[in-house]
Write an enzyme that holds these catalytic residues in place. Sequence first.
Site, mmCIF file in Angstrom:
data_model
loop_
_atom_site.group_PDB
_atom_site.id
_atom_site.type_symbol
_atom_site.label_atom_id
_atom_site.label_comp_id
_atom_site.label_asym_id
_atom_site.label_seq_id
_atom_site.Cartn_x
_atom_site.Cartn_y
_atom_site.Cartn_z
ATOM 1 N N ASP A 209 0.850 -1.184 0.000
ATOM 2 C CA ASP A 209 0.000 0.000 0.000
ATOM 3 C C ASP A 209 0.883 1.229 0.000
ATOM 4 O OD1 ASP A 209 -2.625 -0.831 -0.087
ATOM 5 O OD2 ASP A 209 -2.530 -1.529 1.993
ATOM 6 N N GLU B 152 -4.255 16.917 6.191
ATOM 7 C CA GLU B 152 -3.923 17.843 5.113
ATOM 8 C C GLU B 152 -4.232 19.276 5.541
ATOM 9 O OE1 GLU B 152 -5.710 15.127 4.721
ATOM 10 O OE2 GLU B 152 -4.834 13.919 3.107
ATOM 11 N N PHE C 89 -16.175 19.052 4.411
ATOM 12 C CA PHE C 89 -15.994 18.362 3.141
ATOM 13 C C PHE C 89 -17.106 17.332 2.972
ATOM 14 C CE2 PHE C 89 -14.433 14.769 0.723
ATOM 15 C CZ PHE C 89 -13.768 15.374 -0.337
ATOM 16 N N THR C 90 -17.679 17.266 1.796
ATOM 17 C CA THR C 90 -18.610 16.170 1.505
ATOM 18 C C THR C 90 -18.191 15.526 0.197
ATOM 19 O OG1 THR C 90 -20.131 17.490 0.188
ATOM 20 C CG2 THR C 90 -20.547 17.430 2.567
ATOM 21 N N ALA C 91 -18.612 14.317 0.039
ATOM 22 C CA ALA C 91 -18.242 13.584 -1.173
ATOM 23 C C ALA C 91 -18.877 14.229 -2.400
ATOM 24 C CB ALA C 91 -18.682 12.134 -1.052
ATOM 25 N N GLN C 92 -20.047 14.913 -2.194
ATOM 26 C CA GLN C 92 -20.707 15.547 -3.330
ATOM 27 C C GLN C 92 -19.987 16.832 -3.744
ATOM 28 O OE1 GLN C 92 -22.733 14.290 -0.714
ATOM 29 N NE2 GLN C 92 -22.967 12.476 -2.016
ATOM 30 N N SER C 93 -19.720 17.696 -2.771
ATOM 31 C CA SER C 93 -19.123 19.002 -3.105
ATOM 32 C C SER C 93 -17.628 18.875 -3.365
ATOM 33 C CB SER C 93 -19.359 19.993 -1.967
ATOM 34 O OG SER C 93 -18.547 19.648 -0.857
ATOM 35 N N ARG C 94 -17.010 17.904 -2.733
ATOM 36 C CA ARG C 94 -15.561 17.690 -2.817
ATOM 37 C C ARG C 94 -14.792 18.973 -2.473
ATOM 38 N NH1 ARG C 94 -13.386 15.374 -7.749
ATOM 39 N NH2 ARG C 94 -14.973 16.420 -8.954
ATOM 40 N N ASP D 41 -9.949 -5.640 2.784
ATOM 41 C CA ASP D 41 -8.708 -6.296 2.359
ATOM 42 C C ASP D 41 -8.792 -7.812 2.531
ATOM 43 O OD1 ASP D 41 -7.218 -4.146 1.554
ATOM 44 O OD2 ASP D 41 -6.469 -3.722 3.575
#
Lengths: 571, 704
Positions: B312, B353, B382-387, B544
């Site tokens: 990884d 980050e 942060f959202t997965a939609q707006s990124r 995994d």
Amino acid sequence: MTLNGWIQIALFCAVVLALVKPLGLYMTRVFTGERTLLSPVLGPVERGLYRIAGLDARQEQSWLGYASAFVAFHVFGFLVLYAVLRLQAALPLNPAEQAGVAPDLAFNTAVSFLTNTNWQNYGGESTLSYLSQMLGLTTQNFLSAASGIAVAIALIRGFSRASARTVGSFYVDLTRCTLYVLLPLCVVYALFLVSQGMPQTLGASVEATTLEGAKQTIAVGPVASQVAIKMLGTNGGGFFNANAAHPFENPTALSNLVQMVSIFALGAALTNVFGRMVGDERQGWAILGAMGVLFVAGVAVTYASEASGSSVLNGLGLTGGNLEGKEVRFGIVASALFAVVTTAASCGAVNAMHDSFTALGGMIPLVNMQLGEIIVGGVGAGLYGMLVFVIVAIFVAGLMVGRTPEYLGKKIEAREVKMAMLAILCLPLMMLGLTALATVLPAGLAGPANAGPHGFSEILYAYTSAAANNGSAFGGLTGNTLFYNTTLALGMLVGRFFVIIPALAIAGSLAAKKTVPASAGTFPTHGGLFVGLLVGVILIVGGLTFFPSLALGPVVEHLAGAAGQTFATGG
Amino acid sequence: MAQSSRSSLFSAALIGPALAGSVRKLDPRQMIKNPVMFVVEVVAAFTTVLFLRDLLTGGENLAFSGQIILWLWFTLLFANFAEAIAEGRGKAQADSLRRTRTETTAKLLTGPAAAVGGSRAAHTVVPGTSLKVGDVVLVEAGDLIPSDGEVIEGVASVNEAAITGESAPVIRESGGDRSAVTGGTQVLSDWIRVRITAAAGSTFVDRMIALVEGAARQKTPNEIALNILLAGLTIVFVFAVASIPSFASYAGGAIPVIVLVALFVTLIPTTIGALLSAIGIAGMDRLVRFNVLAMSGRAVEAAGDVDTLLLDKTGTITLGNRQATELRPVRGVSEQELADAAQLASLADETPEGRSIVVLAKERYGIRARDMVALNATFVPFTAQSRMSGVDLEGACIRKGAVDAVIASVSGQPMATRGTGAALAYHPAAGEEAAAEIRAIAEEIAKAGGTPLAVAKDGRLLGVVYLKDIVKGGIRERFAELRRMGIRTVMITGDNPMTAAAIAAEAGVDDFLAQATPEDKLALIRREQAAGKLVAMCGDGTNDAPALAQADVGVAMNTGTVAAREAGNMVDLDSDPTKLIEIVEIGKQLLMTRGALTTFSIANDVAKYFAIIPAMFLGLYPQLQALNVMGLASPQSAILSAIIFNALIIVALIPLALKGVRYRAVGAAALLRRNLLIYGLGGLLVPFAGIKLIDLAVAALHLA
């Protein structure tokens, strides 16, 4: 030793090496089913044979199927040959009116030719009819050679195939080998031998009147045809009792050289077939390299030992080497070379009496056979025998690179090691076990002509020759007795089948494996390191097994001889 | 765990029990597992009986026979000692583990209380040993976790020093990849609800104890093959020796049984036969010392054979997280302005980050942390939609996030904002130009292996934050070493192919799998295996698990989920994925040690022959004295010296068997040449010197 002698040896090696690639290419094409030069002529014959036999040439066999076919074919071959020998008096082509062969001798002889040994407890010209020689023996000379090659090809397929369940078809391999390789070569070869003065006739013996006016009966017969396959197929069974020392069976110096070359030709070329079929010719050259190192070392010892003679002979004022038991037409170097060639390969034809060699000179032929005749070896048999040793060598040393040992991308695991050990074990069991038996039983002790360590060597040589399927004799031993006929036949059978069946089992399990691609972590098997390793393992494993017997035979004889001691014939 | 015992191979505490063990292991029922040594025991017992008979009836050469027999038994004891001391080292570790497994009690939750969110008060206290799989227990601060399980509710800090030796507490929480807890570890703070996954006696610690003690040891495939070879060689020597009496009788003599036995025992591969199981146990033990537990010896062997290593990216090749290393403003914007906006947008961003941006702003641009409340700022997560994430201030709106998302947000569609409701203004012409510039910068960063983060303020693009993956120091050299070992490394990452390629080039891996899903990983492993390769990987997440199970060597991180730990065949207690490289080396070392000692053992036979054969046959043929190249004093001293050498060499090689032959990444051919020289040629020569020396001592002491 002379420069001329060494040039003869070098010439021999050069001719053999020059034949490796062309013969290898041709045989590869034959066994992979590709078109060859002879296909237009022989193709229809081959297909016709399959049609008669009702055989589907595309139907391949598993290793077990292949081995069963091999065994069944040999059982049938044995029954036919045994019947012919027993009944030869009543069968045609018997101008000399030979009687039927005795049961134990017939058993021994049938097994002997079946197993590519050609140990001869009979005198050819005085025992066998032409029918027995041609239909019985010559046929087996072809078939035993072809079946040996077939087994080697099956084992090669084990290495070259991946995730496969089959290793080829025994009947197809046998047919193709006989038809495309052995027959055409033998036709040409026999004609060459006739040109050298070898008889080829179905007529009875020739009557001659000697200078003193005495009548002499000179045996002739279909000699050239039998000699061709006897050499090419590493059979070794001579038409005449004196084998290749007989002027009719080895007329000229040229015929002597060609006969030696023909003993090695197919066996050496098979290493190239191996290389080509596994996709890397260097692998074949490495195997041949290991064979070559052992061969040249053997020739050097024998030649040196014969050329310097024995101290006993030197003491009698006979300097200039040991010529006892040698055909003066060939001399020391050609006899020494022939002896090493014929025992390195599993031929067994002789052009001199090995019994009369010096102690060390006679030891090399013995050692060659004890190692299992893997130095070029019998056709096919040499290669599969060598590959069995390769598996052991790779397994021991391969671990030292920190990986499960691999050869040509095939992992060597418990099953391969088990089968390889089985194949290796059966030879000392027969060679040492039967010698041990013969050296204590009265029936065995009646055999040797000499007393002391030399008599021991005669017995050891006989069983070694039988189990290794060589067929050469040290001479001196009276082998045509119930005891020797039976025990020698047992040695031959075990030495043939108990190597071949494990070898085919290895072929089967290797073919089923995946092929691991080579990487920097894989130990390269085409270089000098591998050759050295292989030679070392062969000498150590083989040497350790036979060291005590050699010490008690040739070694002590040599040491005693050097001290001037001889052993009187006691009885 | 047991780190201190690394220092010495033979501590006094180990030798005592090992000596007792060597005698106990003479039991034929145990010996039969080792065919070579079993054969030695049979002939030793047989000659002892003969000796006792001769003692009563009065035979010849009793002192000589007696000494030979004594050394036969010593050979056996030395072999047993090697195995016992290897096991002893494991046992010491097992004992320290066992001490941690004290009798615990458990707070069992039943009925509704067992469900997530149920009452915590309604528990009953039961002995830890009575727990069954599926029971739910409550573990609170200060409690020992009674058995292996999975956290189904709550978060707690847990001290796992008992199994890892690491005293810093770790976080265990429900869901995610840190949900597995191990019996015997202690909760330090908070509470967790745990569903038990292992019954008493089969917990992780129990399995560890069994493994390190060698109780669960089974012969590995390679060991089986080697045993067959050794058994085969033994049979060859049975033939070689058993045929001697009749050969001798032909020569008109007889060889005493004791001499034949001496020859036989020195010829059969006793050296490797004696050390074989010790080598295997020591291999497992070396892994344990590395804090890696192999669930089977087969896995250790497979590690040596690995062709492909899947690693990884995060945590193995690069340091855990990407860090902001540079700010790249668009034309007309100062770095300071960009830094100010980026810092504001990241103040409330708790991701690594985000924090690295705040650090960069402070260190390079001197911008101090500001109070969000004082600024009346609202954090937009942060959202997965707006990124994107950012902050809404009085009259200002700052966003940072994926480049295309930020550009899209400023080019037209006014974003729904919260708090003050200030909408983003739109500046068409300037926007187009800045967007093009931002895209150019972003591409440049991505090509270099970094991650670009665009920053916009009030609908105006300010610039890009350069987040960089920091490749671990020295990792490039490690990969070069692996390449020399013939092992291919493949980097697995969720990054896009361009970023992945840049990091792959920087780290020096052979290949990479970008935007990898668990299915991609599994497919890659299957593809490699179909080509005949062995694959190793490590993983920790439940997703995994299929890949870990498919891989030939699957190393699960101890911090991972129960599913991952069950699927792998090794567990790394330190959860350090780089260890995969050491695991491979240990596997190789194990195989090399076996090969080296086998070669040595077989090569030894040459010298032994030269010692015994002339001695044995001298009575029959005095000429054979010429073979006595070592010039040994007398036939009896020659035979005795050979058998003494044969026994002592076992003891001399125990340290090598336990430590293993050193592995060097120099490629197979060079490695083989080196080892052949040392163990092959060495094995040929050493016994000549050794036997000669022993013979001098034997002669000096008048032993024979």
